[in-house]
Design a protein around this motif. Structure first.
Motif, mmCIF file in Angstrom:
data_model
loop_
_atom_site.group_PDB
_atom_site.id
_atom_site.type_symbol
_atom_site.label_atom_id
_atom_site.label_comp_id
_atom_site.label_asym_id
_atom_site.label_seq_id
_atom_site.Cartn_x
_atom_site.Cartn_y
_atom_site.Cartn_z
ATOM 1 N N ALA A 62 10.025 -10.513 74.116
ATOM 2 C CA ALA A 62 9.025 -9.804 74.921
ATOM 3 C C ALA A 62 8.267 -8.786 74.063
ATOM 4 C CB ALA A 62 9.700 -9.101 76.088
ATOM 5 N N GLU A 63 8.998 -8.096 73.170
ATOM 6 C CA GLU A 63 8.375 -7.109 72.288
ATOM 7 C C GLU A 63 7.401 -7.778 71.323
ATOM 8 O OE1 GLU A 63 9.744 -3.603 69.118
ATOM 9 O OE2 GLU A 63 11.223 -4.703 70.293
ATOM 10 N N GLN A 64 7.792 -8.923 70.789
ATOM 11 C CA GLN A 64 6.920 -9.668 69.883
ATOM 12 C C GLN A 64 5.661 -10.147 70.607
ATOM 13 O OE1 GLN A 64 9.607 -12.719 68.462
ATOM 14 N NE2 GLN A 64 10.268 -11.503 66.706
ATOM 15 N N ALA A 65 5.830 -10.583 71.845
ATOM 16 C CA ALA A 65 4.678 -11.042 72.627
ATOM 17 C C ALA A 65 3.720 -9.887 72.903
ATOM 18 C CB ALA A 65 5.156 -11.669 73.935
ATOM 19 N N LYS A 66 4.282 -8.708 73.193
ATOM 20 C CA LYS A 66 3.469 -7.520 73.464
ATOM 21 C C LYS A 66 2.698 -7.097 72.217
ATOM 22 C CE LYS A 66 3.827 -2.853 75.344
ATOM 23 N NZ LYS A 66 4.764 -1.805 75.856
ATOM 24 N N ALA A 67 3.382 -7.133 71.064
ATOM 25 C CA ALA A 67 2.738 -6.764 69.805
ATOM 26 C C ALA A 67 1.623 -7.749 69.454
ATOM 27 C CB ALA A 67 3.770 -6.718 68.684
ATOM 28 N N ALA A 68 1.867 -9.027 69.701
ATOM 29 C CA ALA A 68 0.859 -10.049 69.418
ATOM 30 C C ALA A 68 -0.371 -9.869 70.308
ATOM 31 C CB ALA A 68 1.464 -11.445 69.621
ATOM 32 N N GLU A 69 -0.133 -9.500 71.568
ATOM 33 C CA GLU A 69 -1.235 -9.285 72.506
ATOM 34 C C GLU A 69 -2.066 -8.072 72.090
ATOM 35 O OE1 GLU A 69 -3.719 -10.020 75.720
ATOM 36 O OE2 GLU A 69 -2.167 -11.254 74.795
ATOM 37 N N ALA A 70 -1.366 -6.992 71.659
ATOM 38 C CA ALA A 70 -2.064 -5.789 71.215
ATOM 39 C C ALA A 70 -2.899 -6.080 69.963
ATOM 40 C CB ALA A 70 -1.060 -4.680 70.927
ATOM 41 N N LYS A 71 -2.347 -6.870 69.066
ATOM 42 C CA LYS A 71 -3.053 -7.238 67.841
ATOM 43 C C LYS A 71 -4.281 -8.086 68.165
ATOM 44 C CE LYS A 71 -2.226 -9.230 63.260
ATOM 45 N NZ LYS A 71 -1.213 -9.910 62.387
#
Length: 212
Positions: A62-71
């Protein structure tokens, strides 16, 4: 003869008893209500460890998905940001010409739009040019709606900002009035400007030129 008959009877009874036991055993094996074998402490520990590992993996995903979305959003925002056509630095003054005659203003702005926040004056740029000004980490995007400053432009003062923009860039506050910044400061030195879009009004593109 009697003994043989007794043996036959016993054999029949024993066979019937064994069959009953077998049937009962099968019934118990198929009964869900029968007590189940309890897990050992070691097995319970292994189950708990696996559940923790699954939770950590889900949280990391979930954290990786959130970081990818922010990027992705940051990249889209950067791509959408308009590229400056011309940039530079200058000293800026402030004004508010609304046709009231207060402070000796020269009347309504030359660009045909009423005096307002985000309306700047340039001595040479085409009227309606879209420009972003920045100072002290603050920025305002406005447009060239008037001519000016006049004689000061010959001394390197190439932009007149509306009073609200001037005060906001200076210290993030509001002016004392439309006609007075309220700080005692009349100029901002080292103001950065970025021309985002040249206007369709009269004027010259490129480096700002002194008035007249």
């Amino acid at each position: 003869m009697q003994k043989r008959a007794t043996n036959v009877v016993l054999t029949a009874v024993t066979g019937t008893t064994l069959a009953g036991i077998l049937v009962a055993g099968v019934a118990m094996a198929g009964d869900d209500s029968a007590p189940k074998q309890q897990k050992t402490p070691t097995e319970l520990s292994m189950v708990a460890q696996q559940e923790q590992a699954d939770q950590k993996a889900a949280a990391k995903k979930a954290e990786q998905a959130k970081a990818a979305e922010a990027k992705k959003k940051a990249a889209a925002k950067k791509k959408a940001a308009p590229k400056a056509l011309y940039t530079g630095k200058t000293t800026a003054s402030y004004f508010w010409d609304d046709g009231s005659g207060i402070n000796g203003d020269t009347g309504a702005p030359a660009g045909g739009k009423p005096m307002q926040k985000g309306l700047f004056a340039s001595p040479s740029w085409p009227l309606h040019t879209k420009v972003k000004v920045s100072y002290n980490g603050r920025s305002v995007t406005g447009f060239v709606g008037d001519r000016g400053p006049g004689i000061p432009s010959h001394n390197g003062i190439m932009l007149d900002l509306d009073t609200y923009t001037f005060r906001y860039l200076l210290d993030g506050k509001k002016p004392a009035s439309k006609y007075n910044s309220g700080t005692g400061e009349g100029h901002i030195k080292g103001l950065k400007y970025e021309v985002i879009e040249w206007g369709d009004g009269p004027g010259k593109k490129g480096a700002p030129q002194p008035f007249g």
